[in-house]
Design an enzyme around this catalytic site. Structure first.
Site, PDB file in Angstrom:
ATOM      1  N   HIS A 173      94.786 148.875 -94.015  1.00  0.00           N
ATOM      2  CA  HIS A 173      95.331 149.175 -92.693  1.00  0.00           C
ATOM      3  C   HIS A 173      95.641 150.658 -92.496  1.00  0.00           C
ATOM      4  O   HIS A 173      96.116 151.063 -91.436  1.00  0.00           O
ATOM      5  CB  HIS A 173      96.605 148.335 -92.488  1.00  0.00           C
ATOM      6  N   LYS A 175      95.358 154.503 -91.598  1.00  0.00           N
ATOM      7  CA  LYS A 175      94.580 155.274 -90.617  1.00  0.00           C
ATOM      8  C   LYS A 175      94.841 156.764 -90.868  1.00  0.00           C
ATOM      9  O   LYS A 175      95.906 157.278 -90.554  1.00  0.00           O
ATOM     10  CB  LYS A 175      94.978 154.930 -89.172  1.00  0.00           C
ATOM     11  N   ASP A 180      87.871 168.968 -93.410  1.00  0.00           N
ATOM     12  CA  ASP A 180      88.184 170.168 -94.195  1.00  0.00           C
ATOM     13  C   ASP A 180      89.679 170.175 -94.519  1.00  0.00           C
ATOM     14  O   ASP A 180      90.129 169.301 -95.230  1.00  0.00           O
ATOM     15  CB  ASP A 180      87.719 171.429 -93.471  1.00  0.00           C
TER      16      ASP A 180
END
EC number: 2.7.8.5
Length: 513
Positions: A173, A175, A180
């Site tokens: 889950h 995110k 870079d």
């Protein structure tokens, strides 16, 4: 048949509860949160490197721009990648950037690593896997796609539970989107709704190489214990790695714990050495010549006024850092402090509810009204999920009223025509302050799933910079502006009617959504 299978998850063994050790907070302003660095690495940065975003469209445009500008690495962890035109455009951006890298002189520098959940990413005939296979086929040396499969979905359970329902057992889950040395932390997935009309939260940390390195290593660690997507749409584990659902579960979880804790502990050691070096070089006896030299070469960084603490929660692997820190923040919040807490899915753990109801700070809790719940209007059993959340909300509100805490603990419902609500996190205002000095932002929803079942990550951002505090305050105000205060009359409205079967089933399945 499928309705009965909803109860199949109840066959999984209960997870043992481990309580957090007591922590005491330091007394001074933002520095009172430095105890968190006893658990995780502390990254000191300038507040000028932090930008709070406010809209799905802004998030989407930033993703595309960052992909196009990337030279060394693109690392993206999400629940899934959608299959619409907007998501296809993201894939095209990746393809274009990889192509440019391939055509550059010498060996291509750009590496792309994508981590998704196996069950959610494999749902349907056209899915996250089919979206990404062309990249794997075209750039096999530069692209890696890892699909995390929970070790708790195995054996008979895995055979019995149908698609979609199998996602209730446990998910990847997290995110995080990094390009870079730029990192975006969010609760948003890579899907068209999250780019258009599903409200979430998003923060960009610019030019933050140490933070980008940490999250790269974290995603690599989870990727190493995940299934690797192949060019022919099959999956396989890395050589020598224990399989998540065919291999020994205890051995798998021990290896995963070791890999993730190595990342956390090595980053923590690196940051402690960096702090010590910075401290000694800032002492009066330090070499004036070396300071002047670093100033001349432009290497002198501004003094940090903002601190980033990555908080990881992976209960299947025995990692409970986010839970410990969140519980401590709720426990130690002083009288007259204000905590604004938001979740798209209001289903707090018992521990969090007890702390909210039993401590001294003021709480303003923002949650989704039924119409902006992500499951509103869904087909089949899933269509009853908003009603289940209404029932859970009503029970909590009744408890607040019974304890006569309505002034101190207030519920507010987000409502916005044509939109859904997915924002999560909290803002902490110290007593006597009009601006927050701490926010939590990332993937956890403060519910049972976040604490016990899924892989989660968020960051605590602590700042003493007034301009950044103002940004965070405006973010909070903007979200809460679209809400109404919950009262007894809220639950008398026709759209709040909860059928008897939903009331009966909710206690049995509330730990799975």
């Amino acid at each position: 048949r499928s309705s009965w299978l909803l109860l199949a998850p109840l066959l999984t063994p209960p997870v043992p509860v481990i309580t957090a050790p007591p922590c005491s907070l330091c007394p001074e302003g933002a520095h009172r949160f430095q105890w968190i660095r006893n658990l995780v690495p502390e990254f000191g940065i300038s507040s000028s490197h932090v930008k709070v975003l406010s809209s799905p469209a802004e998030f989407y445009e930033l993703l595309k721009a960052q992909i196009k500008a990337a030279k060394q690495r693109v690392v993206m962890a999400s629940l899934y990648l959608g299959t619409g035109l907007l998501e296809q455009e993201l894939v095209y951006c990746l393809e274009e950037t990889l192509e440019k890298s391939l055509q550059a002189k010498g060996s291509p520098d750009l590496r792309v690593s994508i981590l998704l959940d196996y069950t959610r990413g494999s749902r349907g005939r056209k899915n996250s896997r089919t979206m990404l296979i062309p990249l794997l086929q075209r750039f096999p040396e530069q692209v890696r796609v890892s699909l995390f499969h929970t070790p708790n979905l195995r054996g008979l359970l895995r055979l019995l539970i149908p698609e979609r329902f199998n996602e209730t057992i446990g998910l990847q889950h997290i995110k995080v989107y990094l390009f870079d040395d730029n990192v975006i932390l969010s609760g948003a997935n890579l899907s068209d709704l999250y780019f258009t009309n599903r409200q979430d939260r998003y923060v960009l940390l610019r030019d933050s190489p140490e933070i980008a390195d940490f999250f790269t290593e974290l995603v690599d660690a989870i990727g190493d214990v995940s299934l690797q997507l192949q060019q022919d749409d099959t999956v396989q584990m890395m050589e020598g790695m224990v399989h998540p659902y065919q291999g020994d579960k205890v051995a798998y979880c021990e290896i995963a714990n070791r890999r993730v804790m190595e990342v956390i502990n090595s980053a923590r050691t690196r940051q402690e050495l960096l702090h010590a070096k910075t401290f000694h070089s800032s002492q009066p006896g330090s070499s004036l010549l070396s300071q002047q030299g670093s100033q001349a070469s432009g290497n002198l960084k501004p003094e940090p006024d903002t601190w980033i603490y990555p908080l990881i929660q992976m209960k299947p692997f025995g990692i409970q850092i986010d839970e410990m820190v969140t519980e401590t923040l709720l426990t130690e919040a002083e009288r007259d402090a204000r905590i604004y807490l938001t979740t798209g899915y209001f289903n707090l753990t018992q521990a969090y509810m007890d702390l909210i109801l039993g401590t001294r700070a003021e709480y303003r809790i923002l949650l989704a009204s039924p119409e902006v719940n992500g499951f509103f209007g869904a087909k089949g059993v899933a269509g009853a999920i908003p009603a289940a959340y209404v029932y859970i909300e009503h029970q909590f509100f009744s408890e607040v009223c019974y304890l006569q805490q309505q002034e101190r603990v207030q519920l507010q419902e987000y409502s916005r025509a044509g939109w859904t609500f997915h924002a999560k996190g909290l803002w902490l205002y110290l007593a006597g302050s009009d601006l927050p000095c701490l926010t939590l932002i990332g993937s956890p929803n403060f519910g049972y799933r976040s604490v016990h079942r899924d892989l989660e990550a968020q960051v605590a951002i602590v700042t003493e910079n007034k301009a950044l505090q103002q940004q965070l305050h405006q973010e909070q105000e903007q979200l809460y502006l679209c809400s109404g205060v919950v009262s007894t009359s809220t639950f008398e409205q026709p759209n709040r009617y909860v059928k008897l079967w939903v009331k009966l089933v909710t206690p049995l399945i509330k730990n799975f959504f």
